[in-house]
Write a protein that holds these residues in place. Sequence first.
Motif, PDB file in Angstrom:
ATOM      1  N   PHE A   1      -7.271  -7.228  20.777  1.00  0.00           N
ATOM      2  CA  PHE A   1      -8.407  -8.106  21.049  1.00  0.00           C
ATOM      3  C   PHE A   1      -8.809  -8.042  22.517  1.00  0.00           C
ATOM      4  O   PHE A   1      -7.968  -8.166  23.408  1.00  0.00           O
ATOM      5  CB  PHE A   1      -8.086  -9.555  20.684  1.00  0.00           C
ATOM      6  N   THR A   2     -10.112  -7.875  22.748  1.00  0.00           N
ATOM      7  CA  THR A   2     -10.648  -7.914  24.102  1.00  0.00           C
ATOM      8  C   THR A   2     -10.778  -9.382  24.519  1.00  0.00           C
ATOM      9  O   THR A   2     -10.650 -10.269  23.674  1.00  0.00           O
ATOM     10  CB  THR A   2     -12.043  -7.261  24.147  1.00  0.00           C
TER      11      THR A   2
ATOM     12  N   TYR B   1     -12.836 -11.263  22.312  1.00  0.00           N
ATOM     13  CA  TYR B   1     -12.389 -11.209  20.915  1.00  0.00           C
ATOM     14  C   TYR B   1     -13.195 -10.274  20.038  1.00  0.00           C
ATOM     15  O   TYR B   1     -13.342 -10.479  18.850  1.00  0.00           O
ATOM     16  CB  TYR B   1     -12.209 -12.636  20.333  1.00  0.00           C
ATOM     17  N   ASP B   2     -13.660  -9.218  20.658  1.00  0.00           N
ATOM     18  CA  ASP B   2     -14.019  -8.031  19.906  1.00  0.00           C
ATOM     19  C   ASP B   2     -12.679  -7.306  19.721  1.00  0.00           C
ATOM     20  O   ASP B   2     -11.679  -7.680  20.341  1.00  0.00           O
ATOM     21  CB  ASP B   2     -14.997  -7.180  20.729  1.00  0.00           C
ATOM     22  N   SER B   3     -12.646  -6.278  18.892  1.00  0.00           N
ATOM     23  CA  SER B   3     -11.370  -5.581  18.745  1.00  0.00           C
ATOM     24  C   SER B   3     -11.527  -4.114  19.081  1.00  0.00           C
ATOM     25  O   SER B   3     -12.612  -3.554  19.015  1.00  0.00           O
ATOM     26  CB  SER B   3     -10.813  -5.746  17.334  1.00  0.00           C
ATOM     27  N   ALA B   4     -10.394  -3.508  19.447  1.00  0.00           N
ATOM     28  CA  ALA B   4     -10.387  -2.085  19.782  1.00  0.00           C
ATOM     29  C   ALA B   4     -10.876  -1.281  18.595  1.00  0.00           C
ATOM     30  O   ALA B   4     -10.540  -1.570  17.457  1.00  0.00           O
ATOM     31  CB  ALA B   4      -8.969  -1.644  20.146  1.00  0.00           C
ATOM     32  N   GLY B   5     -11.696  -0.273  18.880  1.00  0.00           N
ATOM     33  CA  GLY B   5     -12.134   0.639  17.822  1.00  0.00           C
ATOM     34  C   GLY B   5     -11.860   2.066  18.254  1.00  0.00           C
ATOM     35  O   GLY B   5     -11.240   2.296  19.294  1.00  0.00           O
TER      36      GLY B   5
ATOM     37  N   ALA C   1      -8.011   2.183  18.974  1.00  0.00           N
ATOM     38  CA  ALA C   1      -7.311   1.430  17.936  1.00  0.00           C
ATOM     39  C   ALA C   1      -5.952   2.075  17.660  1.00  0.00           C
ATOM     40  O   ALA C   1      -4.948   1.375  17.464  1.00  0.00           O
ATOM     41  CB  ALA C   1      -8.149   1.368  16.665  1.00  0.00           C
TER      42      ALA C   1
END
Lengths: 155, 293
Positions: free
Chosen positions: B256-257, B260-264, B268
């Motif tokens: 989570f950044t 609260y976006d997430s790694a892609g 990932a």
Amino acid sequence: MTLRAFLTTLTLSAVAATGAYAQDDAAKAAIKARQAQMDLYAFNLGALGAMAKGAVAYDADAASKAAGNLAMLTKLDQSRMWPEGSDDMSADNTRALPAMWENMGDVMAKGGDLAKAAAAMEAAAGNGLESLQAAMGPLGGACGACHKAYRAPES
Amino acid sequence: MPGKIVTTVIGLAVAGGVAGWFITAPQTVNAGLYSGLNGNAEHGKLVFDAAGCASCHTAPDSKHDGPPVLSGGRAFASDFGTFYAPNISPDTTHGIGAWGLTDLANAMIKGTSPDGQHYYPAFPYTTYTHAAPQDVTDLFAYMQTLPTDPTPSKAHDVSFPFNIRRSLGGWKVLFFSDDWIGPDTTDQIARGRYLVEALGHCAECHTPRNALGRLDKSRWLQGAPNPSGRGTIPDITPASLTWSQADLVEYFTSGFTPDYDSAGGEMADVVQNLSKLPKEDRQAIAAYLKALP
């Protein structure tokens, strides 16, 4: 071309164009709706993550509420949120890769994994900080699994 | 007189060629550094995760349950052609099951294969060259515990002149060095530097390259175009990275950044590997990044 044929062609073109616009609008609305859902995920994750990181003090009640919201969000019916033509090649303001529509079975499975991870967080969040922290990883992993496979890099 | 010049020129060319041939010869490790070491497979798993081996060497469609099957096959497009990660499972025919410890050490530390060929630096031996002999030994022990897979490795699809492996010897002479880049001002930062510069190979994507694929170390971890052709890989030096140390640790743990976006994408996979390390190691990587100039 006869006048009749001309009028028929004109009418059909107009119908087709209207159809295309309607589809375009539906794609736009769906993109907005699913991004709104992502924002709601992020908003509730923010409450949990701030505690996990130690940026705010652990609060069992607040953590449970945020986790409950998150679990509820994963249960929303999304069948109208991903219409054909709403991928990043066909529409603006989205990073959803066309591959999603070619692998809907896998997308659904990954969605199921997210629901499980959110349910696990719902069960864990109220049971102390360490329990909450341990549930963050699988939750992030479930988000990342879909983003890795089906989201275009930021341009 | 002209004859003499021609002779001299030919002589120099031959001398240069001979010297070049020796300079570009693949090198091997000092086997004595490895002879007394015993491998610990459990610690080797941590080395494996920190070095991100599975991210490239598992099959493109592999799931992440259970011990990784290192059958290879993932494609890596570059300006020089497409590289395919080979099978490094313990299969004795198609994998590396017939390798000894020094074969793995030569591959990782010198970029040299058991039959004395240069590896392409798509395999990040330019990073792994910093790996401690004990870590290589532990990694070797762990890799032998993994499942075998009979998938043949796929040949790289690289065009002339890059398909002449010997030319990589020249590339190595010019660009292959075992200098450290970042600071090691505390034990924690030093550990972070080891994880980033010896195992994690963060710089392979986060540092820009010149036309010949050399990392521009003067712009260490300052971001680069995405080799996939879409988007950019971010600058992760303090000049641009505003995340706190706690933000970085959370990102390495859950992906989570801070918003609260997430790694892609590839990141990932990286997070998946980092999340398996001890928390202290994730904290050390964060400390190193915050200590960069």
